[in-house]
Design an enzyme around this catalytic site. Structure first.
Site, PDB file in Angstrom:
ATOM      1  N   ASP A 174      18.579  13.941  -2.728  1.00 21.94           N
ATOM      2  CA  ASP A 174      17.275  14.317  -2.169  1.00 21.94           C
ATOM      3  C   ASP A 174      16.835  15.691  -2.670  1.00 21.94           C
ATOM      4  O   ASP A 174      16.220  16.467  -1.943  1.00 21.94           O
ATOM      5  CB  ASP A 174      17.316  14.314  -0.630  1.00 21.94           C
ATOM      6  CG  ASP A 174      17.867  13.032  -0.053  1.00 21.94           C
ATOM      7  OD1 ASP A 174      17.665  11.983  -0.672  1.00 21.94           O
ATOM      8  OD2 ASP A 174      18.504  13.079   1.020  1.00 21.94           O
ATOM      9  N   GLU A 187       9.201   6.680   1.376  1.00 24.51           N
ATOM     10  CA  GLU A 187       9.715   7.913   1.974  1.00 24.51           C
ATOM     11  C   GLU A 187       9.713   8.998   0.896  1.00 24.51           C
ATOM     12  O   GLU A 187       9.153   8.850  -0.172  1.00 24.51           O
ATOM     13  CB  GLU A 187      11.122   7.710   2.541  1.00 24.51           C
ATOM     14  CG  GLU A 187      12.170   7.316   1.520  1.00 24.51           C
ATOM     15  CD  GLU A 187      13.537   7.066   2.137  1.00 24.51           C
ATOM     16  OE1 GLU A 187      13.655   7.059   3.367  1.00 24.51           O
ATOM     17  OE2 GLU A 187      14.495   6.874   1.365  1.00 24.51           O
TER      18      GLU A 187
END
Length: 502
Positions: A17, A248
């Site tokens: 991420d 997302e």
């Protein structure tokens, strides 16, 4: 010669991420923190690495910058999942006061409770110092900002105006089938237990999608109600985002007078982008920047992915005049042990970003030298021709994958027809190449610079210990390097290397 390869951090480090940000003369990587061989997402506290913008071969661990235990919400109990003690994908922005603000969401085990909010904030005087809990994003009356799905924050300081991007969505397409609609409703009730039926089904737009809200200078208070920016797959019809709608991983960059919204699409394995001349509206789909299975490259379909795929999250950053995309790969046949990788990208004059391949050389200034030793796990392609997509958790299929045992990281479950690929190496004529393997496998590695074009063969013998075997190849220039196993049994692959032949 100093070099860097993918993954660019130490092989025992798992920071997915990744949000890269240049502050001063260093680039900092903010991300989640998985445990090697972990049981769930984001088991560890936030750790930051940084590098001089002029030397991306030397990454320094800045240490732990923030712990879940510092957040007062970490003691909240989620049904069947324990405490909300896992720090999920963060982002950092420098405020107009010069301080650095860390935005994040907490979750319990396996992501449960992660969609309940709030988005919380920590603050520090330096980019990688010790952050302290600051508060939660809220409305002027003190009410927590929980509208839509407060998850995966991305931040932008746009000449003093602070924008927060966030959201989540199920990657489900619209349907008129009443049975499937009933299943959708059941899934949503289970995933969003703190949302009312009215919020889930009657909100217009729906709760799922990519959103933006402007913040006051205190970095906590929202100025107005959040706006829907990017549709989810269920609402994408006619929008231009069909098949690449929002899932997302919100991230935002401003390049010149254009805003680039980077996000993970409903396909799950890819990072896409959308552009606008405004920070909060009129975004149009741009394309795919990268897939962690190279799906889409030259029309490649999902069934032909070159590695196991799974969720993807990252962003772009300009470092010393070059643009890069940071993303992550999956190891251990699991979604819980993800490692950061990066590739150079090109932003064309018209703003278009062509999709790039996964490579082993990544942040290196060109191809890796065909000289010295390399760990086998820097493979950018690893496939038996039928690699799966991992959802959440661990895939139990017996497939070639990266794993570890104590302090060794290696490729395991290599069987007949497994292809292991590295892009790229620079060759200078005749070169001895060796591989270090173990396992029950007996056969040979075909050494190729592209599938079907063989440079040599290396015999593979069964062994309980790591043993070396070698051959000599003759190659000039920059090429990919593939090892294709032909034989019986199962091979484990620790490392390979080169030595120039006189």
């Amino acid at each position: 010669m100093k070099q860097v390869y993918n993954p660019y951090l130490p092989l025992n480090e798992y920071i997915p991420d990744g949000e890269p940000h240049v502050f001063g003369d260093r680039v900092y990587i903010y991300g989640s923190h998985d445990r090697e061989g972990g049981e769930t997402f984001c088991e560890l506290d936030y750790v930051v690495y940084s590098a001089d913008v002029e030397d991306l071969t030397d990454w320094k661990c800045e240490g732990t910058i923030y712990r879940a235990s510092q957040d007062p919400h970490c003691h909240e109990i989620v049904k069947d999942a324990g405490k909300r003690k896992y720090l999920y994908a963060p982002d950092v922005v420098q405020g107009t006061d010069g301080r650095y603000y860390l935005y994040y969401a907490l979750s319990a085990y396996a992501g449960k409770g992660g969609f309940d909010g709030p988005i919380s904030v920590a603050v520090c005087d330096t980019p990688a110092g010790k952050y302290e809990y600051y508060g939660d994003v809220r409305y002027p009356d003190g009410k927590l900002m929980l509208d839509y799905i407060p998850f995966d924050p991305g931040l932008l300081n746009d000449d003093g105006r602070i924008y927060l991007y966030y959201g989540w969505a199920l990657p489900m397409r619209p349907t008129k089938n009443r049975v499937i609609q009933k299943i959708y409703r059941k899934v949503m009730r289970r995933m969003f237990p703190k949302k009312t039926e009215e919020e889930i089904y009657s909100t217009n737009p729906g709760i799922m999608g990519g959103n933006v809200v402007e913040l006051e200078q205190d970095m906590l208070t929202v100025k107005s109600f959040p706006k829907r920016m990017i549709p989810c797959e269920m609402d994408a019809s006619g929008s231009g985002f069909e098949n690449h709608a929002f899932f997302e991983a919100s991230s935002i960059r401003k390049i010149g007078d254009t805003y680039y919204f980077i996000y993970s699409s409903s396909a799950n394995h890819e990072l896409c982008y959308a552009t606008s001349k405004y920070p909060d509206c009129e975004f149009r789909y741009g394309g795919v920047i990268i897939s962690n299975g190279d799906i889409g490259i030259k029309g490649r379909k999902g069934k032909d992915r070159v590695a196991v795929t799974g969720n993807n999250h990252g962003s772009i950053e300009c470092i010393h005049g070059e643009w890069y995309i940071f993303y992550h790969r999956h190891t251990h046949m699991s979604s819980n042990s993800r490692q950061g990788c990066a590739e150079r990208i090109k932003i064309c004059e018209n703003g278009f970003i062509p999709q790039v391949k996964m490579t082993s050389c990544g942040l290196n200034q060109g191809a890796l030298a065909a000289d010295g030793d390399y760990p086998a796990v820097i493979a950018c392609n690893l496939t038996d021709g039928k690699m799966p997509h991992i959802g959440n958790g661990v895939c139990r299929q017996k497939k070639p994958h990266i794993t570890h045992k104590k302090e060794e990281r290696f490729i395991t479950q290599i069987q007949d027809h497994t292809l292991i690929g590295y892009k790229y190496f620079c060759f200078e004529g005749k070169t001895k190449i060796f591989v270090m393997t173990s396992g029950t496998g007996s056969g040979k590695f075909l050494v190729c610079n592209r599938p079907g074009e063989m440079l040599g063969e290396i015999m593979i013998r069964p062994s309980k210990k790591w043993i070396e075997n070698e051959t000599v190849i003759d190659a000039e220039g920059t090429h990919a390097l593939y090892f294709i196993f032909k034989g019986k049994g199962t091979v484990e692959f620790l490392r390979f290397g080169f030595a120039k032949e006189s």
